[in-house]
Scaffold this active site. Sequence first.
Site, mmCIF file in Angstrom:
data_model
loop_
_atom_site.group_PDB
_atom_site.id
_atom_site.type_symbol
_atom_site.label_atom_id
_atom_site.label_comp_id
_atom_site.label_asym_id
_atom_site.label_seq_id
_atom_site.Cartn_x
_atom_site.Cartn_y
_atom_site.Cartn_z
ATOM 1 C CB CYS A 1 -0.970 0.004 1.174
ATOM 2 S SG CYS A 1 -0.244 -0.509 2.735
HETATM 3 N N1 LIG Z 1 -4.459 -3.991 5.404
HETATM 4 C C1 LIG Z 1 -3.915 -3.334 4.385
HETATM 5 O O1 LIG Z 1 -4.097 -2.107 4.212
HETATM 6 C C2 LIG Z 1 -3.018 -4.047 3.396
HETATM 7 C C3 LIG Z 1 -2.516 -3.324 2.285
HETATM 8 C C4 LIG Z 1 -1.676 -3.992 1.382
HETATM 9 C C5 LIG Z 1 -1.323 -5.321 1.582
HETATM 10 N N2 LIG Z 1 -1.822 -5.985 2.667
HETATM 11 C C6 LIG Z 1 -1.402 -7.383 2.849
HETATM 12 O O2 LIG Z 1 -2.524 -8.225 2.585
HETATM 13 C C7 LIG Z 1 -2.439 -9.383 3.432
HETATM 14 C C8 LIG Z 1 -3.733 -9.480 4.251
HETATM 15 O O3 LIG Z 1 -3.832 -8.287 5.005
HETATM 16 P P1 LIG Z 1 -5.088 -7.983 5.965
HETATM 17 O O4 LIG Z 1 -4.963 -6.597 6.394
HETATM 18 O O5 LIG Z 1 -6.359 -8.444 5.322
HETATM 19 O O6 LIG Z 1 -4.737 -8.958 7.188
HETATM 20 P P2 LIG Z 1 -5.661 -9.465 8.390
HETATM 21 O O7 LIG Z 1 -6.814 -8.548 8.548
HETATM 22 O O8 LIG Z 1 -4.758 -9.692 9.526
HETATM 23 O O9 LIG Z 1 -6.213 -10.891 7.851
HETATM 24 C C9 LIG Z 1 -5.342 -11.979 7.683
HETATM 25 C C10 LIG Z 1 -6.155 -13.164 7.219
HETATM 26 O O10 LIG Z 1 -5.287 -14.271 7.055
HETATM 27 C C11 LIG Z 1 -5.859 -15.428 7.684
HETATM 28 N N3 LIG Z 1 -4.788 -16.308 8.116
HETATM 29 C C12 LIG Z 1 -3.730 -16.014 8.883
HETATM 30 N N4 LIG Z 1 -2.918 -17.089 8.976
HETATM 31 C C13 LIG Z 1 -3.507 -18.069 8.241
HETATM 32 C C14 LIG Z 1 -3.176 -19.412 7.939
HETATM 33 N N5 LIG Z 1 -2.056 -19.946 8.400
HETATM 34 N N6 LIG Z 1 -4.023 -20.139 7.151
HETATM 35 C C15 LIG Z 1 -5.168 -19.568 6.679
HETATM 36 N N7 LIG Z 1 -5.545 -18.292 6.928
HETATM 37 C C16 LIG Z 1 -4.722 -17.570 7.700
HETATM 38 C C17 LIG Z 1 -6.627 -14.864 8.858
HETATM 39 O O11 LIG Z 1 -7.587 -15.811 9.207
HETATM 40 P P3 LIG Z 1 -8.018 -16.070 10.710
HETATM 41 O O12 LIG Z 1 -9.094 -15.092 10.958
HETATM 42 O O13 LIG Z 1 -8.518 -17.473 10.653
HETATM 43 O O14 LIG Z 1 -6.812 -15.878 11.534
HETATM 44 C C18 LIG Z 1 -7.232 -13.620 8.199
HETATM 45 O O15 LIG Z 1 -8.329 -14.002 7.425
HETATM 46 C C19 LIG Z 1 -1.196 -9.201 4.315
HETATM 47 O O16 LIG Z 1 -0.100 -9.863 3.755
HETATM 48 C C20 LIG Z 1 -0.961 -7.688 4.261
HETATM 49 O O17 LIG Z 1 0.357 -7.311 4.475
HETATM 50 C C21 LIG Z 1 -2.669 -5.402 3.574
#
Ligand SMILES: NC(=O)c1ccc[n+]([C@@H]2O[C@H](COP(=O)([O-])OP(=O)(O)OC[C@H]3O[C@@H](n4cnc5c(N)ncnc54)[C@H](OP(=O)(O)O)[C@@H]3O)[C@@H](O)[C@H]2O)c1
Length: 337
Positions: free
Chosen positions: A149
């Site tokens: 991002c």
């Molecule tokens: N947030 C942002 O603004 C943003 C921007 C750019 C890129 N990203 C990237 O996008 C990715 C997701 O970000 P997010 O903000 O959506 O993260 P998040 O809200 O922390 O969600 C992470 C997700 O991954 C799942 N998860 C974690 N470990 C897992 C495993 N071993 N097996 C299956 N599912 C698993 C979690 O499920 P549970 O609920 O079951 O734990 C949850 O659904 C990350 O790599 C982040 O760096 C995020």
Amino acid sequence: MKVINVGIIGVSGYTGLELVKMLINHPIFTLTYCANTEGETTLSVLHPSLMGVCDLSVDKVDLDRAAAECALVFLALPHKTAMNTAKGLLDRGVKVVDLSADYRLSAENYEAFYCEHEDIDNLSHAIYSIPELHGNIAKGARLIANPGCHVTASLMALTPFLDHIDLTQPIFIDSKTGVSGAGKSPSAAVHYVSVNDNINCYNIIKHRHATEIEQHASALCSHDVKVTFVPSLVPMTRGMLACVYATLKTSCDPLVMMESFYADKAFVRVRTAPPHTKMTSGTNFADVYATRHGNALVSMCAIDNLMRGASSQALVNANLMMGLDEGLGIPKIAYVP
Ligand SMILES: NC(=O)c1ccc[n+]([C@@H]2O[C@H](COP(=O)([O-])OP(=O)(O)OC[C@H]3O[C@@H](n4cnc5c(N)ncnc54)[C@H](OP(=O)(O)O)[C@@H]3O)[C@@H](O)[C@H]2O)c1
């Protein structure tokens, strides 16, 4: 046109929810598979805002099932978790759009900031794509490394000027983010009491996105680009504003440069005044503005970190991967006021 079945692994997170909300209205992609760590639930239980809207089942990750049901899968997983899942899906012939950092950097840069890379083979085939900067390279790709991002906002403010700035002089990037940039897992740093009525810089100079900006800015202009990157956390849920400060070596008019560089780009709006993050909230828009003070360049880009910074850019890349129009299912109306 025939529907294309897609899936989301990591659906219970913030970016996973944004993907669900767009895919529900996508004319070609049909969401048929959702998974997270525990599974055995449904989307409206995980995301109560989807009650009466979408109630697909959410299962534990099962790559054989995902491959049987989907032509393409979005990975909205934490760094380091994504690469093992991606490898399994690619081995089963499924196309992958990865939102984590696992395929964005060279092995050397990745291992300097994350951990040993466990899928070097696919790393070399991954396509890093910001469509307005990299063109149509996502078309026909098997694996997309969706940019970070802060990096997306910074590169969209910096790239139009790479041939006009003195790369021997320091380039400063100050990027402010809303709290959802950290994902849904609670921590002291994102506790309401820590964030509210407060603003703080974090990981200055050594943030992992600095290397991603340098690696991809250098690739875009075939010169070695170094930046001093200072991210800040601000008390808002979503939104990101990156400001680039550099030394110009030409007499260009920055706004004219922006207008010509982003001419005909459907998801970039060149503003005549500094943009507000709220103008992009819930959309794929990147709102940019630039000006100069003597030979000092000030260039900025506002985005929604969850959308242009993650999920909507991922969907644009998926549209391109499947040979569809880039704008299919992409929201343009911001959450204002
Ligand atoms: N947030 C942002 O603004 C943003 C921007 C750019 C890129 N990203 C990237 O996008 C990715 C997701 O970000 P997010 O903000 O959506 O993260 P998040 O809200 O922390 O969600 C992470 C997700 O991954 C799942 N998860 C974690 N470990 C897992 C495993 N071993 N097996 C299956 N599912 C698993 C979690 O499920 P549970 O609920 O079951 O734990 C949850 O659904 C990350 O790599 C982040 O760096 C995020």
